[in-house]
Design an enzyme around this catalytic site. Sequence first.
Site, PDB file in Angstrom:
ATOM      1  N   LYS A   1       0.831  -1.205   0.000  1.00 57.08           N
ATOM      2  CA  LYS A   1       0.000   0.000   0.000  1.00 57.08           C
ATOM      3  C   LYS A   1       0.865   1.256   0.000  1.00 57.08           C
ATOM      4  O   LYS A   1       1.928   1.291   0.615  1.00 57.08           O
ATOM      5  CB  LYS A   1      -0.891   0.045   1.242  1.00 57.08           C
ATOM      6  CG  LYS A   1      -1.929  -1.031   1.337  1.00 57.08           C
ATOM      7  CD  LYS A   1      -2.780  -0.816   2.598  1.00 57.08           C
ATOM      8  CE  LYS A   1      -3.877  -1.837   2.725  1.00 57.08           C
ATOM      9  NZ  LYS A   1      -4.703  -1.596   3.937  1.00 57.08           N
TER      10      LYS A   1
ATOM     11  N   GLY B   1      -8.104   5.465  -1.793  1.00 60.05           N
ATOM     12  CA  GLY B   1      -8.904   5.197  -2.978  1.00 60.05           C
ATOM     13  C   GLY B   1      -8.408   4.042  -3.815  1.00 60.05           C
ATOM     14  O   GLY B   1      -8.759   3.911  -4.983  1.00 60.05           O
ATOM     15  N   GLY B   2      -7.547   3.181  -3.226  1.00 61.24           N
ATOM     16  CA  GLY B   2      -7.073   2.018  -3.952  1.00 61.24           C
ATOM     17  C   GLY B   2      -5.861   2.267  -4.824  1.00 61.24           C
ATOM     18  O   GLY B   2      -5.298   1.324  -5.386  1.00 61.24           O
TER      19      GLY B   2
ATOM     20  N   HIS C   1     -15.545  -4.409   5.348  1.00 59.68           N
ATOM     21  CA  HIS C   1     -14.985  -3.075   5.556  1.00 59.68           C
ATOM     22  C   HIS C   1     -15.989  -2.324   6.437  1.00 59.68           C
ATOM     23  O   HIS C   1     -17.064  -1.932   5.967  1.00 59.68           O
ATOM     24  CB  HIS C   1     -14.804  -2.374   4.216  1.00 59.68           C
ATOM     25  CG  HIS C   1     -14.117  -1.055   4.297  1.00 59.68           C
ATOM     26  ND1 HIS C   1     -13.089  -0.693   3.472  1.00 59.68           N
ATOM     27  CD2 HIS C   1     -14.298   0.005   5.123  1.00 59.68           C
ATOM     28  CE1 HIS C   1     -12.677   0.532   3.765  1.00 59.68           C
ATOM     29  NE2 HIS C   1     -13.414   0.969   4.772  1.00 59.68           N
TER      30      HIS C   1
ATOM     31  N   HIS D   1     -11.555  -1.011  -4.952  1.00 65.30           N
ATOM     32  CA  HIS D   1     -11.351  -0.435  -3.614  1.00 65.30           C
ATOM     33  C   HIS D   1     -12.138   0.854  -3.403  1.00 65.30           C
ATOM     34  O   HIS D   1     -11.842   1.612  -2.479  1.00 65.30           O
ATOM     35  CB  HIS D   1      -9.851  -0.198  -3.340  1.00 65.30           C
ATOM     36  CG  HIS D   1      -9.014  -1.427  -3.508  1.00 65.30           C
ATOM     37  ND1 HIS D   1      -9.045  -2.477  -2.612  1.00 65.30           N
ATOM     38  CD2 HIS D   1      -8.132  -1.786  -4.478  1.00 65.30           C
ATOM     39  CE1 HIS D   1      -8.210  -3.428  -3.025  1.00 65.30           C
ATOM     40  NE2 HIS D   1      -7.651  -3.040  -4.142  1.00 65.30           N
TER      41      HIS D   1
ATOM     42  N   GLU E   1     -11.510   3.541   9.992  1.00 70.45           N
ATOM     43  CA  GLU E   1     -11.896   2.402   9.172  1.00 70.45           C
ATOM     44  C   GLU E   1     -11.182   1.136   9.637  1.00 70.45           C
ATOM     45  O   GLU E   1      -9.984   1.151   9.938  1.00 70.45           O
ATOM     46  CB  GLU E   1     -11.591   2.681   7.700  1.00 70.45           C
ATOM     47  CG  GLU E   1     -12.244   3.972   7.207  1.00 70.45           C
ATOM     48  CD  GLU E   1     -12.351   4.060   5.702  1.00 70.45           C
ATOM     49  OE1 GLU E   1     -11.971   3.090   5.016  1.00 70.45           O
ATOM     50  OE2 GLU E   1     -12.837   5.093   5.205  1.00 70.45           O
TER      51      GLU E   1
ATOM     52  N   ARG F   1     -12.145  13.741   7.704  1.00 74.99           N
ATOM     53  CA  ARG F   1     -13.119  14.580   7.000  1.00 74.99           C
ATOM     54  C   ARG F   1     -14.487  13.943   7.098  1.00 74.99           C
ATOM     55  O   ARG F   1     -14.648  12.858   7.641  1.00 74.99           O
ATOM     56  CB  ARG F   1     -12.742  14.695   5.523  1.00 74.99           C
ATOM     57  CG  ARG F   1     -12.567  13.327   4.860  1.00 74.99           C
ATOM     58  CD  ARG F   1     -12.409  13.410   3.363  1.00 74.99           C
ATOM     59  NE  ARG F   1     -11.968  12.178   2.759  1.00 74.99           N
ATOM     60  CZ  ARG F   1     -12.742  11.140   2.486  1.00 74.99           C
ATOM     61  NH1 ARG F   1     -14.027  11.186   2.803  1.00 74.99           N
ATOM     62  NH2 ARG F   1     -12.261  10.059   1.908  1.00 74.99           N
TER      63      ARG F   1
END
Length: 653
Positions: A159, A165-166, A209, A236, A276, A293
């Site tokens: 990652k 955003g993938g 998720h 994603h 998350e 946000r």
Amino acid sequence: MSIHTILIANRGEIACRIMRTVRDMGLRSVAVYSNADRDAPHVKLADQAVPIGPAPVGESYLVIKKIIEAAKTSGADAIHPGYGFLSENAGFAKACADAGIIFIGPSPDAIALMGDKAVAKRRMITAGVPCVPGYQGEAQDDARLIEEAKTIGFPLMVKAAAGGGGRGMRLVDEARSLSVALTEARSEALNAFGSDILILERAIIKPRHVEIQIFGDSYGNIIHLGERDCSVQRRHQKVIEESPCPVMTEDLRNAMGDAAVKAAQSVDYVGAGTVEFMLDAEKNFYFLEMNTRLQVEHPVTELVTGLNLVALQLRVAQGEPLGLAQDDIWLCGHAIEARLYAEDPTHDFLPATGDIARLSFPEMEGLRVDSGVVSGGTVSPFYDPMLAKLIASGPDRETARRSLIRALEETVIFGVVTNRQFLIETLQRDDFASGQATTAFIAENFSEDDLAPIELTHREAALAALVQHIINRETHAANIPHQLLGWSSATSLATPYIYEDLCVDITSHSADEFTAQVGEQVFQLHLIESDNNRIIVNCDGKGETLRFASNSSAQIHISFGARQFHLTNKVALASKAADAIGEGDIRATMHGVLADIFVTTGDAVKTGDRLGVLEAMKMRHDILADRDGTVEEVFAKAGMQIAANSPILKIEN
């Protein structure tokens, strides 16, 4: 520290959503807009609007200096960043503070820390928040990453430490694929975020998720507002979100909520944020990231808690206490959100562009629609292709699910390719209906055939022809009494319509009774009701509500519940071409993919000949010659994405 005027540094549905709350609170709103958004709904909704430059985001919405200048010019004392664009840019938050403008969000330090996945994960480990085993160290050479990967084990995730955003993310199943994945992820991350720092994490296969909404104020009070399940994703990116999570228990909610609050406390968080997590089949959860946000999916939380998160943001930003304790938060009922995108599921969900010929949403109890586009607007290639969010709520999950399906079926969006049918099919799948969807949902539930372009059925062709027949009849016989429509002193004559390779013959027996023959099939049709954009028909004993839009005798946009088409009647097109010699300037009638070109320079053609095929609106549309002549020049190639009105070829006498 009272706020009077708020500049919304964003566009589309989120700008409109924030402006409505600003207005309800008796405050003034200021919009910013690029040249492409001059006539956009958010511009018209604001009390004041300030232009900020050309359409590309790098020359408008992402230019901090222009946003700050717009705030000063308009007299705004606060800026709400919405989501995306500059919402998680620590430099922007600091620029606001330096200019004496209230930034409606967390501190620059919190944004910077949580925006770096490596730094954030190290902080979470220190704070005691469960994290996926992995590597988030500063050493970034391939040798070190490969060595760490051996310790972590495969499969693992590569990652980008920055962004989301993938992008900059790769799933690696075995050691021999790691080097290539590292190279690709670095390159993608550098292009997207300006940083090529990577982290490694053990891959949790088929997790859910699940994210926790948190809120903090400047007095140190931090609470959570329950969870959202965002497992249905493509590339994603979230597609369907809901609250509560279908497999949540009270003990699990308390544990995840406590972990999320710890995460927020570790950075002295103020405002709305989301922590998350990945949730595995054994109900173990692991920190994924924190979004500093407001989230796209915040409406589902608002509907089950009864809270207005934007109003809470504004109160906290001007120094008021949160005014809520954890015991004050209760989740009542269920809410599900679907993101309506201008994208093509038949082509790997690629974004689509085009003019919106018609857009309307149903009015239903328990339905909320957040949208930033209108009929006549244009979906440009410069911005995110999300058109609207439809959110259905009810006393239980099944009620919300069924309501959302119906709302999507009754939504009309013509002129641009969308994922509307895909959303309906997603909500209807057994795995989703039973609450079993994981992040592997789309891959497991949709085959290539499921996502292939749909074909017009004989029944649909008959109904489409009837609609065009009625449109033409009412256009040309406006002064004829209703009882005489369809009457003839001679034997009833059939009117032909040709769509693709299907020929339909419509025969009128009275003003309201028709037969339609498609091949060997004959359909008995009874017109029940019609207005400008809707016709109700009984077809062989079954009622059908058809929604449509048409601005020519040859073409029609029409929907049959989840399925919709943009059809061209070749008979009308050929008739029109026969009545007047065309100019030979063959252009794309809409945005799409030029699937085929059948002619080359020098070929002789006749009026009505098939010159090529344009793929758009999930259908293949023939490109026909409008005159006899010779192909003088071909401007486009098969496989090209082509915009509406772009030249394809030229025919010369």
